[in-house]
Design a protein around this motif. Structure first.
Motif, PDB file in Angstrom:
ATOM      1  N   GLY A 107       0.779  -1.314  -0.047  1.00 33.05           N
ATOM      2  CA  GLY A 107       0.049  -0.158   0.275  1.00 33.05           C
ATOM      3  C   GLY A 107       0.874   1.124   0.115  1.00 33.05           C
ATOM      4  O   GLY A 107       0.285   2.499  -0.249  1.00 33.05           O
ATOM      5  N   LYS A 108       2.008   1.214   0.165  1.00 30.84           N
ATOM      6  CA  LYS A 108       2.891   2.423   0.031  1.00 30.84           C
ATOM      7  C   LYS A 108       4.049   2.204  -0.778  1.00 30.84           C
ATOM      8  O   LYS A 108       4.584   0.983  -0.778  1.00 30.84           O
ATOM      9  CB  LYS A 108       3.159   2.844   1.779  1.00 30.84           C
ATOM     10  CG  LYS A 108       3.898   1.827   2.545  1.00 30.84           C
ATOM     11  CD  LYS A 108       4.232   2.540   3.857  1.00 30.84           C
ATOM     12  CE  LYS A 108       5.194   1.667   4.619  1.00 30.84           C
ATOM     13  NZ  LYS A 108       4.645   0.322   5.033  1.00 30.84           N
ATOM     14  N   PRO A 109       4.788   3.320  -1.065  1.00 28.55           N
ATOM     15  CA  PRO A 109       5.954   3.059  -2.006  1.00 28.55           C
ATOM     16  C   PRO A 109       7.139   2.257  -1.270  1.00 28.55           C
ATOM     17  O   PRO A 109       7.176   2.361   0.032  1.00 28.55           O
ATOM     18  CB  PRO A 109       6.473   4.486  -2.198  1.00 28.55           C
ATOM     19  CG  PRO A 109       5.397   5.512  -2.077  1.00 28.55           C
ATOM     20  CD  PRO A 109       4.388   4.689  -1.060  1.00 28.55           C
ATOM     21  N   SER A 110       7.836   1.166  -1.864  1.00 28.10           N
ATOM     22  CA  SER A 110       8.926   0.554  -1.288  1.00 28.10           C
ATOM     23  C   SER A 110       9.938   1.184  -0.713  1.00 28.10           C
ATOM     24  O   SER A 110      10.900   0.783  -0.097  1.00 28.10           O
ATOM     25  CB  SER A 110       9.320  -0.669  -2.344  1.00 28.10           C
ATOM     26  OG  SER A 110       8.321  -1.400  -3.019  1.00 28.10           O
ATOM     27  N   PHE A 111      10.225   2.243  -1.456  1.00 30.96           N
ATOM     28  CA  PHE A 111      11.352   3.296  -0.880  1.00 30.96           C
ATOM     29  C   PHE A 111      11.262   4.562  -1.355  1.00 30.96           C
ATOM     30  O   PHE A 111      10.098   5.046  -2.018  1.00 30.96           O
ATOM     31  CB  PHE A 111      12.635   2.793  -1.665  1.00 30.96           C
ATOM     32  CG  PHE A 111      12.793   3.062  -3.041  1.00 30.96           C
ATOM     33  CD1 PHE A 111      13.283   4.099  -3.526  1.00 30.96           C
ATOM     34  CD2 PHE A 111      12.581   1.804  -3.827  1.00 30.96           C
ATOM     35  CE1 PHE A 111      13.332   4.362  -4.791  1.00 30.96           C
ATOM     36  CE2 PHE A 111      12.463   1.936  -5.242  1.00 30.96           C
ATOM     37  CZ  PHE A 111      12.857   3.186  -5.773  1.00 30.96           C
ATOM     38  N   GLU A 112      11.901   5.568  -0.689  1.00 35.71           N
ATOM     39  CA  GLU A 112      11.524   7.076  -0.997  1.00 35.71           C
ATOM     40  C   GLU A 112      12.549   7.578  -1.540  1.00 35.71           C
ATOM     41  O   GLU A 112      13.732   7.393  -1.474  1.00 35.71           O
ATOM     42  CB  GLU A 112      11.595   7.757   0.388  1.00 35.71           C
ATOM     43  CG  GLU A 112      10.324   7.449   1.310  1.00 35.71           C
ATOM     44  CD  GLU A 112       9.102   7.768   0.877  1.00 35.71           C
ATOM     45  OE1 GLU A 112       8.944   8.578   0.032  1.00 35.71           O
ATOM     46  OE2 GLU A 112       8.313   6.796   1.186  1.00 35.71           O
ATOM     47  N   LEU A 113      12.256   8.479  -2.640  1.00 36.80           N
ATOM     48  CA  LEU A 113      13.291   8.982  -3.524  1.00 36.80           C
ATOM     49  C   LEU A 113      12.822  10.573  -3.558  1.00 36.80           C
ATOM     50  O   LEU A 113      11.499  10.857  -3.620  1.00 36.80           O
ATOM     51  CB  LEU A 113      13.058   8.634  -4.965  1.00 36.80           C
ATOM     52  CG  LEU A 113      14.278   7.683  -5.450  1.00 36.80           C
ATOM     53  CD1 LEU A 113      13.921   7.371  -7.074  1.00 36.80           C
ATOM     54  CD2 LEU A 113      15.531   8.080  -5.330  1.00 36.80           C
TER      55      LEU A 113
END
Lengths: 222, 332
Positions: free
Chosen positions: B202-208
């Motif tokens: 449900g949420k992005p696997s990592f942050e960029l």
């Protein structure tokens, strides 16, 4: 509390697997969180699903001997866990069973030989050795502690020896924290894999805890 | 999370049902085993080829089932390997008496599950099974101390070319050798502009960061070599091509494969293709064949990968051979 066991029958091993399923379900979030740090956050969910399938299989069938039981367990895990853990744990139980042809009970020496055969299967399937931040880092010290406690002139009883094995697994699990992963998905993190407990070592320690509780005649045993 | 789904636990089966309904003439879908199969099996005596892997990389692999490419594809959960039962069912379904080649991307779970499937198939039915592990991703620098280079864009080229060789009637050892040759001659690298979001998480696997790109991204969001500020397409092309060319074996013309990771418009992929072409021309490398589009994706990840494959006459002929699959169709 029931009496401690001196040898394991198929129904004792089934009790171990049921206790494992309960413990894995209780720790599903903790295992997922460990996996989130260095993998893809599903190790707890996968193990819970796999062992729930094992319990369903145990409910459906009686097993004449230990190889038959372990073949069913291994194939069920291979079919239901997925990822790398399915083949690794599946191979463990398959090899554990085939190492004891026709056996209907395992004493301490048989159990040691069976567990060593199972772990040999994990090494072969995963092409890993101790120190690569995998489940082997819990299996190896557990087997060594179990062997030390169960052999020689001052050997402990089976319950105490398995307890020693479970403590070895826990120490092995903790000892994965400073290691850098060189196998599996965590290896792509390089140095960033350092500082986290390996999720596979953590689930292995839970299987040992379940075995120790079952052999000691604690909750969940038959 | 904003996604066009009905139930988060059913995304794989629901998508397979859609594929089955959308391609009734070319595909047959086994929903129990989560297999995509050809509607018309190939001729007796020809080598069959299966592949598979985690879902979320569509059209890989199910979209490449059809004449001239795969005979079956096994769909795992999103970003999770399929299990051996699926592969043994696929092997039994597609074998035409000449054996089966498994094309497996180099991820630990996939490799182990396909390996177990090959052992089980051999024990249960005696069908000859060979496996080729694709590992073309140059982003993994220290492959001795990791699970090794990952299988990415080169996998598509292996499936196409080995598929053509199998259709031509080569035997199992020869088709396996062709697949290995293509894998050995292919090198890839990707960049991500955003993370993918796995439906179950449900949420992005990592942050960029808004202005950041991950150089050397894996198709499941595995980390790459480093993060950099977003640069013009030509700089990104150069950033990917330099390490590819440093490791690309052999000499002669190349196939240039510009692949979108799922969330990048074709407009941008063609810009990247033009830039890559220009850089290769400056380096004196002839691009004799092209493939541009979304072929091996990472759900909704924005980004792209470049793959180069050395071509000789034979590989070029198999690349040009007719193919008729939902995602790749030419010469038919």
């Amino acid at each position: 509390m029931a009496d401690a066991l001196t040898a394991l029958t198929p129904s004792d091993l089934a009790a171990w697997l049921r206790r494992s399923s309960t413990l894995l379900a209780e720790h599903v979030s903790a295992l997922n969180e460990l996996d989130a740090a260095i993998g893809d956050a599903d190790h707890g969910s996968n193990m819970k699903r796999g062992f729930a399938a094992v319990v369903t299989a145990l409910d459906a069938e009686e097993f004449a001997d230990i190889p038959a039981l372990m073949k069913k367990v291994g194939m069920t895990l291979v079919s239901s866990v997925g990822g790398a853990s399915g083949p690794l744990y599946g191979t463990f139980f398959l090899r554990l069973g085939t190492s004891q042809p026709g056996a209907t009970q395992l004493d301490a020496a048989d159990l040691l030989a069976a567990l060593r055969a199972g772990v040999g299967g994990i090494e072969q399937r995963g092409k890993a050795t101790v120190g690569e931040k995998t489940m082997l880092d819990a299996w190896a010290p557990a087997l060594d502690a179990f062997e030390q406690a169960s052999t020689g002139e001052d050997a402990s009883d089976l319950a105490a020896a398995v307890r020693a094995g479970a403590e070895g697994a826990e120490q092995g699990r903790e000892a994965t924290t400073p290691l850098q992963a060189s196998k599996g998905r965590a290896s792509y993190l390089g140095e960033r894999s350092i500082g986290h407990v390996d999720p596979g070592a953590a689930s292995t320690a839970l299987l040992w805890q379940a075995l120790a509780e079952t052999v000691a005649g604690q909750e969940g045993s038959a | 999370m904003k996604k066009i789904i009905d139930a988060v636990d059913d995304v794989v089966v629901d998508a397979l049902r859609g594929m089955s309904l959308a391609h009734p003439d070319t595909l047959r879908v086994d929903l129990d085993h989560r297999l995509v199969l050809r509607a018309q099996p190939k001729d007796d005596g020809k080598v069959a080829i299966i592949s598979g892997g985690g879902s979320g990389h569509e059209p890989l692999h199910g979209g490449f089932v059809g004449h001239g490419m795969l005979d079956a594809a096994c769909a795992g959960e999103v970003f999770t390997s399929p299990v051996p039962d699926q592969m043994t069912a696929a092997i039994a379904a597609v074998d035409r008496g000449a054996g089966v080649l498994q094309i497996v991307k180099n991820y630990t779970g996939d490799v182990m599950n396909f390996e177990m499937a090959a052992e089980l198939a051999d024990a249960e039915s005696g069908i000859a099974v060979r496996s080729v592990i694709t590992n073309d991703d140059v982003a993994v620098e220290d492959s001795t101390f990791t699970a090794g280079r990952r299988g990415v864009g080169g996998t598509v080229l292996v499936e196409k070319i080995a598929g053509a060789a199998a259709e031509e009637g080569l035997d199992l050892e020869a088709v396996t050798a062709v697949a290995e040759r293509v894998n050995a001659g292919a090198r890839s690298m990707g960049v991500a502009l955003t993370s993918a979001t796995v439906p179950a998480n449900g949420k992005p696997s990592f942050e960029l960061g808004e202005d950041e790109v991950e150089i050397g991204i894996g198709i499941h969001g595995e980390p790459g070599r480093r993060r950099e500020k977003l640069a013009p397409a030509k700089d990104l092309a150069r950033t990917m091509l330099e390490p590819i060319l440093a490791e690309l074996p052999g000499e002669g013309p190349v196939l240039l494969f510009v692949n979108g990771l799922g969330g990048t418009p074709l407009l941008e992929l063609y810009i990247l293709a033009a830039d890559a072409h220009e850089i290769l021309a400056e380096a004196g490398i002839e691009v004799s064949r092209h493939l541009v589009g979304n072929f091996i994706t990472s759900l909704d990840m924005a980004g792209a990968s470049l793959t180069l494959l050395r071509l000789d006459e034979e590989l070029t002929r198999w690349w040009d051979a007719p193919v008729s699959t939902p995602a790749l169709r030419k010469g038919i």
